[in-house]
Motif scaffolding. Structure first.
Motif, PDB file in Angstrom:
ATOM      1  N   GLY A  64       0.684  -1.112  -0.116  1.00 33.12           N
ATOM      2  CA  GLY A  64      -0.137   0.066   0.161  1.00 33.12           C
ATOM      3  C   GLY A  64       0.835   1.333   0.259  1.00 33.12           C
ATOM      4  N   GLU A  65       1.866   1.234   0.720  1.00 35.34           N
ATOM      5  CA  GLU A  65       2.797   2.324   0.935  1.00 35.34           C
ATOM      6  C   GLU A  65       3.440   2.632  -0.611  1.00 35.34           C
ATOM      7  OE1 GLU A  65       5.290   1.639   4.296  1.00 35.34           O
ATOM      8  OE2 GLU A  65       3.617   2.091   5.513  1.00 35.34           O
ATOM      9  N   ARG A  66       3.922   1.391  -1.262  1.00 35.95           N
ATOM     10  CA  ARG A  66       4.458   1.497  -2.547  1.00 35.95           C
ATOM     11  C   ARG A  66       3.578   2.304  -3.477  1.00 35.95           C
ATOM     12  NH1 ARG A  66       4.046  -0.833  -7.140  1.00 35.95           N
ATOM     13  NH2 ARG A  66       2.796  -2.079  -6.411  1.00 35.95           N
ATOM     14  N   LYS A  67       2.292   1.882  -3.484  1.00 40.13           N
ATOM     15  CA  LYS A  67       1.186   2.365  -4.443  1.00 40.13           C
ATOM     16  C   LYS A  67       1.119   3.852  -4.146  1.00 40.13           C
ATOM     17  CE  LYS A  67      -1.420  -2.155  -5.062  1.00 40.13           C
ATOM     18  NZ  LYS A  67      -2.489  -2.740  -4.647  1.00 40.13           N
ATOM     19  N   LEU A  68       1.212   4.209  -2.857  1.00 38.27           N
ATOM     20  CA  LEU A  68       1.086   5.692  -2.368  1.00 38.27           C
ATOM     21  C   LEU A  68       2.094   6.482  -3.053  1.00 38.27           C
ATOM     22  CD1 LEU A  68      -0.142   8.096  -0.889  1.00 38.27           C
ATOM     23  CD2 LEU A  68       1.130   7.347   1.120  1.00 38.27           C
ATOM     24  N   ILE A  69       3.393   5.838  -3.005  1.00 39.58           N
ATOM     25  CA  ILE A  69       4.606   6.481  -3.742  1.00 39.58           C
ATOM     26  C   ILE A  69       4.536   6.905  -5.010  1.00 39.58           C
ATOM     27  CG2 ILE A  69       6.753   6.364  -4.318  1.00 39.58           C
ATOM     28  CD1 ILE A  69       7.266   4.774  -1.594  1.00 39.58           C
ATOM     29  N   LEU A  73       4.211  10.544  -6.863  1.00 40.46           N
ATOM     30  CA  LEU A  73       5.349  10.922  -8.022  1.00 40.46           C
ATOM     31  C   LEU A  73       4.219  11.262  -9.171  1.00 40.46           C
ATOM     32  CD1 LEU A  73       7.674   7.928  -7.877  1.00 40.46           C
ATOM     33  CD2 LEU A  73       8.143  10.269  -7.431  1.00 40.46           C
ATOM     34  N   GLU A  74       3.371  10.473  -9.452  1.00 33.59           N
ATOM     35  CA  GLU A  74       2.297  11.127 -10.421  1.00 33.59           C
ATOM     36  C   GLU A  74       1.820  12.430 -10.225  1.00 33.59           C
ATOM     37  OE1 GLU A  74      -1.947   9.686 -12.270  1.00 33.59           O
ATOM     38  OE2 GLU A  74      -0.378   8.291 -11.816  1.00 33.59           O
ATOM     39  N   SER A  75       1.494  12.825  -8.980  1.00 34.01           N
ATOM     40  CA  SER A  75       0.701  13.974  -8.455  1.00 34.01           C
ATOM     41  C   SER A  75       1.860  15.078  -8.389  1.00 34.01           C
ATOM     42  CB  SER A  75       0.090  13.966  -7.382  1.00 34.01           C
ATOM     43  OG  SER A  75      -1.135  12.791  -7.397  1.00 34.01           O
ATOM     44  N   LYS A  76       2.883  14.863  -8.323  1.00 35.60           N
ATOM     45  CA  LYS A  76       4.283  15.852  -8.110  1.00 35.60           C
ATOM     46  C   LYS A  76       3.928  16.570  -6.938  1.00 35.60           C
ATOM     47  CE  LYS A  76       5.562  15.668 -13.033  1.00 35.60           C
ATOM     48  NZ  LYS A  76       5.404  16.354 -14.159  1.00 35.60           N
ATOM     49  N   VAL A  77       3.573  15.982  -5.673  1.00 37.20           N
ATOM     50  CA  VAL A  77       3.324  16.761  -4.423  1.00 37.20           C
ATOM     51  C   VAL A  77       4.149  17.916  -3.894  1.00 37.20           C
ATOM     52  CG1 VAL A  77       1.865  14.886  -3.773  1.00 37.20           C
ATOM     53  CG2 VAL A  77       4.366  14.794  -3.007  1.00 37.20           C
ATOM     54  N   TRP A  78       5.450  17.786  -4.600  1.00 37.46           N
ATOM     55  CA  TRP A  78       6.262  18.472  -3.996  1.00 37.46           C
ATOM     56  C   TRP A  78       6.561  20.016  -4.921  1.00 37.46           C
ATOM     57  CZ3 TRP A  78       7.211  14.126  -6.827  1.00 37.46           C
ATOM     58  CH2 TRP A  78       7.537  14.191  -8.062  1.00 37.46           C
ATOM     59  N   GLU A  79       5.741  20.010  -6.020  1.00 36.05           N
ATOM     60  CA  GLU A  79       5.641  21.253  -6.771  1.00 36.05           C
ATOM     61  C   GLU A  79       4.666  22.186  -6.016  1.00 36.05           C
ATOM     62  OE1 GLU A  79       4.764  20.182 -10.717  1.00 36.05           O
ATOM     63  OE2 GLU A  79       6.816  19.465 -10.982  1.00 36.05           O
ATOM     64  N   GLU A  80       4.729  23.576  -6.449  1.00 34.82           N
ATOM     65  CA  GLU A  80       3.619  24.630  -6.037  1.00 34.82           C
ATOM     66  C   GLU A  80       2.095  24.239  -6.373  1.00 34.82           C
ATOM     67  OE1 GLU A  80       4.174  27.516  -4.483  1.00 34.82           O
ATOM     68  OE2 GLU A  80       6.185  26.581  -3.836  1.00 34.82           O
ATOM     69  N   LEU A  81       1.243  24.617  -5.798  1.00 30.12           N
ATOM     70  CA  LEU A  81       0.026  24.494  -6.115  1.00 30.12           C
ATOM     71  C   LEU A  81      -0.557  25.365  -7.160  1.00 30.12           C
ATOM     72  CD1 LEU A  81      -1.789  24.677  -2.576  1.00 30.12           C
ATOM     73  CD2 LEU A  81      -1.375  22.561  -3.898  1.00 30.12           C
ATOM     74  N   GLU A  82      -1.170  24.498  -8.098  1.00 24.38           N
ATOM     75  CA  GLU A  82      -1.598  25.608  -9.185  1.00 24.38           C
ATOM     76  C   GLU A  82      -2.392  26.604  -8.934  1.00 24.38           C
ATOM     77  OE1 GLU A  82      -3.103  22.848 -12.321  1.00 24.38           O
ATOM     78  OE2 GLU A  82      -1.373  21.647 -12.598  1.00 24.38           O
ATOM     79  N   VAL A  83      -3.515  26.130  -8.024  1.00 25.36           N
ATOM     80  CA  VAL A  83      -4.239  27.350  -7.473  1.00 25.36           C
ATOM     81  C   VAL A  83      -3.899  27.611  -6.018  1.00 25.36           C
ATOM     82  CG1 VAL A  83      -6.850  27.835  -7.115  1.00 25.36           C
ATOM     83  CG2 VAL A  83      -6.054  26.374  -9.031  1.00 25.36           C
TER      84      VAL A  83
END
Length: 105
Positions: A64-69, A73-83
């Motif tokens: 489950g943790e691997r799927k979360l990773i 990665l797909e969501s690019k959570v480290w990037e700035e929010l678009e809104v």
């Protein structure tokens, strides 16, 4: 940061290397020997050490943790929010400075 060769010298000959077919003599096959199976006593010992229940449960949590990773990665959570959030959107309610049953200082 750019990926791959960044200098002209490093790029020289890259196309030829990439188009070259790997011959049978150059191909390396990695052989991994299978691990010996664990005994019931060894499995019990590991389960006692991790204190997390059955090994199967630990594996399920890890999967489950691997799927979360992958999702992160797909969501690019480290990037700035678009809104950008509105003022106070992430503000949480503050607790009283003293808890009921205790005296304020």
């Amino acid at each position: 940061m750019a990926e791959g060769p960044t200098t002209e010298y490093a790029r020289r000959g890259q196309g030829a290397m990439l188009s070259k077919e790997v011959g049978a003599d150059e191909a390396k096959v990695l052989r991994i020997e299978p691990e010996p199976p664990l005994t019931a006593e060894q499995i019990d010992e590991v389960e006692q050490k991790i204190g997390a229940g059955l090994i199967e449960e630990v594996i399920m949590v890890a999967e489950g943790e691997r799927k979360l990773i992958d999702v992160m990665l797909e969501s690019k959570v480290w990037e700035e929010l678009e809104v950008k959030p509105t003022e106070g959107q992430w503000a949480y309610y503050e607790r009283d400075r003293h808890t009921p049953g205790t005296q304020a200082r």
